[in-house]
Design a protein around this motif. Structure first.
Motif, PDB file in Angstrom:
ATOM      1  N   GLY A  38       4.506  26.756  39.056  1.00  0.00           N
ATOM      2  CA  GLY A  38       5.252  26.745  40.309  1.00  0.00           C
ATOM      3  C   GLY A  38       4.388  26.679  41.549  1.00  0.00           C
ATOM      4  O   GLY A  38       4.900  26.627  42.672  1.00  0.00           O
ATOM      5  N   SER A  88       5.577  25.707  45.291  1.00  0.00           N
ATOM      6  CA  SER A  88       5.476  26.811  46.242  1.00  0.00           C
ATOM      7  C   SER A  88       4.655  26.433  47.463  1.00  0.00           C
ATOM      8  O   SER A  88       5.015  26.772  48.599  1.00  0.00           O
ATOM      9  CB  SER A  88       4.850  28.027  45.548  1.00  0.00           C
ATOM     10  N   GLN A  89       3.532  25.743  47.250  1.00  0.00           N
ATOM     11  CA  GLN A  89       2.699  25.366  48.394  1.00  0.00           C
ATOM     12  C   GLN A  89       3.411  24.386  49.320  1.00  0.00           C
ATOM     13  O   GLN A  89       3.207  24.420  50.537  1.00  0.00           O
ATOM     14  CB  GLN A  89       1.374  24.786  47.898  1.00  0.00           C
ATOM     15  N   ASP A 145       6.097  26.192  51.487  1.00  0.00           N
ATOM     16  CA  ASP A 145       5.564  26.957  52.610  1.00  0.00           C
ATOM     17  C   ASP A 145       5.813  26.261  53.943  1.00  0.00           C
ATOM     18  O   ASP A 145       5.825  26.913  54.988  1.00  0.00           O
ATOM     19  CB  ASP A 145       4.054  27.169  52.446  1.00  0.00           C
TER      20      ASP A 145
END
Length: 425
Positions: free
Chosen positions: A279, A283-284, A287
């Motif tokens: 993930g 996830s990055q 952001d």
């Protein structure tokens, strides 16, 4: 102008929290041509605070003091500054009214302890904090102006942007006599980068620096003085040509930010299937606000069963080649891409360790695939020299992003990185 920073707080001094404020301030000042010359960290002890204010005020022109402006007994910055100057604390009626209005507007009763935040050294000039209860202030002491800011990051950042930078530029005449360009690199170490660039002849006033934030290393080109600033872009181009494929961005701090910039408002879509990265890729990207405009979905298909049932990986592929294989990640990438007919899809599968490695597939072996709508599949299997689980995942994520970046630029998707071994298919 000599600008320093004093960071306060036991939790910062003892390493219980990472001092991201200081790093942000240093980078922000460099953006406007001001170099931070020294940083001191001191705990919440009155005598230590008084001592450091007295000492550093004799050498610096401006000192940013971060933290210690809260309502509790361990918030000592204002009182320590008053004691250092041998003056009293006095109540700022303006800030008391601001506090009372803030609590009234939010239908809350103000704790008595918050009145402490309106007590400032007698000679202090109030600095507004539009997003918090702790006002800032500045004081002239010995040679220096000391500029006090809250420790809460978003409050501190707004104060630096809106109050401190205009103060040093307008009132103290701080003009940009320096400039910096940054190149984001992956796949090569600091010492190797330095060795590779050692043959470059740099104009007077230009220096190279390096900052490691694995899996990335920033190569920084500093220019001091107008003549050097006039040359900085040409030097940057020379550095980029010299380093080649390891340079992955000259405008953004990470490849996730680079990808977000490329895909935002592009009309293109992306889907992700992750195994070893768990993930991290999705996830990055998440952001960054606006990522919903291109990121359709991210699946963490950690087990073989999930790879088969969710992505359509053939059981025979897993039996014949294993989960960490070119064939498997190619089927993962195409499977996740076809779910919503994405323009691009990324898939990863690897051995992040510390266990699970074999002689033929040691810890650090990762397969990555990029599926392109009407453009086939690009894939590679790498072996990373590091054996730390988090670093393997982070490096895998960076390479996956770089493959996508290169595809978006219509460049060769698979390239060599000096420190990462690419396995034959």
């Amino acid at each position: 102008m000599k600008v320093e920073m004093i960071c306060t707080g036991e939790e910062v001094l003892l390493g219980q929290i990472i001092d991201t404020n200081a790093a942000w301030v240093a980078a922000k000042l460099m953006d406007v041509g001001v170099e931070l010359s020294r940083r001191v960290t001191v705990g919440d002890r009155m005598e230590d605070l008084i001592s450091v204010f007295r000492e550093r005020s004799q050498f610096a022109d401006v000192i940013i003091v971060n933290g210690g402006l809260g309502p509790t007994t361990d918030d000592m910055s204002a009182l320590a500054m008053a004691k250092a100057k041998q003056e009293s604390l006095v109540e700022s009626s303006l800030w008391r009214e601001r506090l009372e209005s803030w609590y009234a507007d939010n239908n809350r009763i103000m704790p008595q302890s918050n009145l402490k935040q309106a007590m400032l050294p007698e000679s202090a000039i109030l600095v507004d904090n539009p997003v918090g209860t702790a006002c800032g202030f500045r004081v002239k002491f010995n040679r220096a102006w000391l500029f006090f800011t809250p420790g809460v990051p978003f409050e501190m950042k707004q104060m630096i942007n809106e109050q401190f930078i205009p103060f040093i530029q307008d009132e103290l005449g701080a003009k940009s006599a320096t400039s910096i360009n940054k190149l984001l690199t992956i796949g090569q170490g600091e010492s190797s980068l330095q060795d590779q660039l050692s043959s470059l002849v740099l104009p007077e006033g230009i220096e190279l620096g390096y900052r490691s934030s694995m899996p990335y290393i920033d190569v920084k080109i500093f220019a001091r003085g107008q003549a050097a600033i006039n040359c900085i872009d040409a030097v940057t181009d020379d550095v980029k040509k010299n380093l080649g494929n390891v340079v992955v961005s000259d405008t953004h701090a990470s490849l996730a930010e680079e990808i977000h910039h490329c895909l935002s408002h592009s009309g293109l879509s992306l889907s992700v299937a992750e195994s070893c990265t768990g993930g991290m890729i999705a996830s990055q990207l998440i952001d960054f606000p606006g990522s919903s405009g291109y990121l359709q979905h991210g699946l963490v298909t950690y087990s073989n069963e999930s790879k088969v049932k969710l992505l359509g990986v053939k059981p025979q592929t897993l039996d014949d080649h294993g989960a960490v294989s070119i064939k498997t990640v190619e089927e993962m990438a195409e499977g996740v891409r076809t779910l919503l007919d994405s323009d691009y899809a990324i898939a990863t599968s690897g051995i992040a360790g510390p266990d699970g490695g074999t002689e033929t597939k040691p810890v650090g072996t990762v397969a990555i695939a990029l599926a392109v709508k009407n453009g086939g599949i690009h894939s590679q299997m790498l072996t990373f020299p590091v054996k730390k689980r988090q670093m393997i995942r982070a490096a895998s994520t960076a390479i996956a992003f770089d493959m996508l970046r290169r595809a978006l630029l219509d460049s060769a998707v698979i390239v060599d990185y000096p420190f990462f071994s690419r396995n034959p298919k």
